[in-house]
Design a protein around this motif. Sequence first.
Motif, PDB file in Angstrom:
ATOM      1  N   ARG A  74       0.804  -1.227   0.000  1.00  0.00           N
ATOM      2  CA  ARG A  74       0.000   0.000   0.000  1.00  0.00           C
ATOM      3  C   ARG A  74       0.833   1.271   0.000  1.00  0.00           C
ATOM      4  NH1 ARG A  74      -4.318   1.113   4.144  1.00  0.00           N
ATOM      5  NH2 ARG A  74      -4.078   3.107   3.138  1.00  0.00           N
ATOM      6  N   LYS A  75       2.078   1.185   0.452  1.00  0.00           N
ATOM      7  CA  LYS A  75       2.938   2.374   0.485  1.00  0.00           C
ATOM      8  C   LYS A  75       3.154   2.958  -0.909  1.00  0.00           C
ATOM      9  CE  LYS A  75       5.462   1.389   4.704  1.00  0.00           C
ATOM     10  NZ  LYS A  75       6.767   1.077   5.306  1.00  0.00           N
ATOM     11  N   LYS A  76       2.981   2.143  -1.933  1.00  0.00           N
ATOM     12  CA  LYS A  76       3.148   2.610  -3.309  1.00  0.00           C
ATOM     13  C   LYS A  76       1.970   3.463  -3.769  1.00  0.00           C
ATOM     14  CE  LYS A  76       5.770  -1.340  -4.999  1.00  0.00           C
ATOM     15  NZ  LYS A  76       5.913  -2.242  -6.133  1.00  0.00           N
ATOM     16  N   TRP A  77       0.840   3.339  -3.096  1.00  0.00           N
ATOM     17  CA  TRP A  77      -0.390   3.996  -3.529  1.00  0.00           C
ATOM     18  C   TRP A  77      -0.572   5.315  -2.800  1.00  0.00           C
ATOM     19  CZ3 TRP A  77      -3.643  -0.830  -1.927  1.00  0.00           C
ATOM     20  CH2 TRP A  77      -3.213  -1.933  -2.667  1.00  0.00           C
TER      21      TRP A  77
ATOM     22  N   ILE B 128      -9.004   3.697  -6.698  1.00  0.00           N
ATOM     23  CA  ILE B 128      -8.608   2.662  -7.655  1.00  0.00           C
ATOM     24  C   ILE B 128      -8.017   3.239  -8.928  1.00  0.00           C
ATOM     25  CG2 ILE B 128     -10.152   0.889  -6.766  1.00  0.00           C
ATOM     26  CD1 ILE B 128     -11.917   1.494  -9.279  1.00  0.00           C
ATOM     27  N   PHE B 129      -8.346   4.481  -9.287  1.00  0.00           N
ATOM     28  CA  PHE B 129      -7.764   5.062 -10.493  1.00  0.00           C
ATOM     29  C   PHE B 129      -6.260   5.245 -10.327  1.00  0.00           C
ATOM     30  CE2 PHE B 129     -12.216   6.215 -11.169  1.00  0.00           C
ATOM     31  CZ  PHE B 129     -12.380   5.738 -12.462  1.00  0.00           C
ATOM     32  N   ASP B 130      -5.810   5.689  -9.153  1.00  0.00           N
ATOM     33  CA  ASP B 130      -4.374   5.806  -8.895  1.00  0.00           C
ATOM     34  C   ASP B 130      -3.709   4.431  -8.920  1.00  0.00           C
ATOM     35  OD1 ASP B 130      -4.632   8.534  -8.633  1.00  0.00           O
ATOM     36  OD2 ASP B 130      -4.467   8.548  -6.446  1.00  0.00           O
ATOM     37  N   ILE B 131      -4.364   3.461  -8.321  1.00  0.00           N
ATOM     38  CA  ILE B 131      -3.810   2.103  -8.271  1.00  0.00           C
ATOM     39  C   ILE B 131      -3.733   1.517  -9.684  1.00  0.00           C
ATOM     40  CG2 ILE B 131      -4.173  -0.249  -7.416  1.00  0.00           C
ATOM     41  CD1 ILE B 131      -5.606   1.069  -4.961  1.00  0.00           C
TER      42      ILE B 131
ATOM     43  N   LEU C   4      -0.940   3.059 -11.686  1.00  0.00           N
ATOM     44  CA  LEU C   4       0.363   2.550 -11.247  1.00  0.00           C
ATOM     45  C   LEU C   4       0.668   1.173 -11.841  1.00  0.00           C
ATOM     46  CD1 LEU C   4       2.721   3.275  -9.308  1.00  0.00           C
ATOM     47  CD2 LEU C   4       1.469   2.100  -7.516  1.00  0.00           C
ATOM     48  N   TYR C   5      -0.371   0.373 -12.070  1.00  0.00           N
ATOM     49  CA  TYR C   5      -0.193  -0.986 -12.581  1.00  0.00           C
ATOM     50  C   TYR C   5      -0.671  -1.146 -14.026  1.00  0.00           C
ATOM     51  CZ  TYR C   5       1.315  -2.310  -8.002  1.00  0.00           C
ATOM     52  OH  TYR C   5       2.039  -2.402  -6.837  1.00  0.00           O
ATOM     53  N   ASP C   6      -0.816  -0.024 -14.722  1.00  0.00           N
ATOM     54  CA  ASP C   6      -1.167  -0.019 -16.146  1.00  0.00           C
ATOM     55  C   ASP C   6      -2.431  -0.809 -16.472  1.00  0.00           C
ATOM     56  OD1 ASP C   6       1.083   1.560 -16.860  1.00  0.00           O
ATOM     57  OD2 ASP C   6       2.353  -0.228 -16.783  1.00  0.00           O
ATOM     58  N   VAL C   7      -3.439  -0.685 -15.627  1.00  0.00           N
ATOM     59  CA  VAL C   7      -4.736  -1.313 -15.914  1.00  0.00           C
ATOM     60  C   VAL C   7      -5.500  -0.368 -16.836  1.00  0.00           C
ATOM     61  CG1 VAL C   7      -6.918  -2.146 -14.952  1.00  0.00           C
ATOM     62  CG2 VAL C   7      -4.785  -2.476 -13.672  1.00  0.00           C
TER      63      VAL C   7
END
Length: 176
Positions: free
Chosen positions: A89-92, A99-102, A105-108
């Motif tokens: 979670r520290k990455k978020w 969820i848009f930021d997440i 970050l993971y190219d979804v």
Amino acid sequence: MERRKSLDYMIWVDHSISLSIAGKENLKLFQKQMNLKSSEKDRNTMLGLFNSTNLIYAASIETMVKAYVLFKELDKIESNKIQNFRQLRKKWSGNGHNIFDIMKLYDVCFSSEEKDVLINLEPFMSWAGRFPFPLHDEHIKKYETQEKNLKLNANKILIAENFLSRLQKEMNLSIK
């Protein structure tokens, strides 16, 4: 070393699927209430079913997105570079509900239709359905002055279901 259950993406996938099933059942109850004659409709029942259906679908999507993150981080989890969910979670940014930021970050990737549905459901990930208003005053003021765009219909649910299925496919899972 055995992987912690809290970092097992399949447990998160299963949880997301179970929430989606509950959301479908709740939606049936909501639709049944909507089909009643006006004189038979109960406002609180309709409001409760509307909020809870959106809340369940929002939780299902958020959980599947986090399952996808765990899947993408599997190498780091198995090599013990990530040992608990807090490290992940520290990455978020924020509280972990954005969820848009997440997904960025993971190219979804998501379609414009999916984006519209996710925008509608995102408030339910952090406050809507649980509370009548957001927790922060600047959000309350915005919510009080804007037209409510929280809508629920079969098409939006289908788009949400397709988004969940697509993430499952990207994790090489058979669709249940």
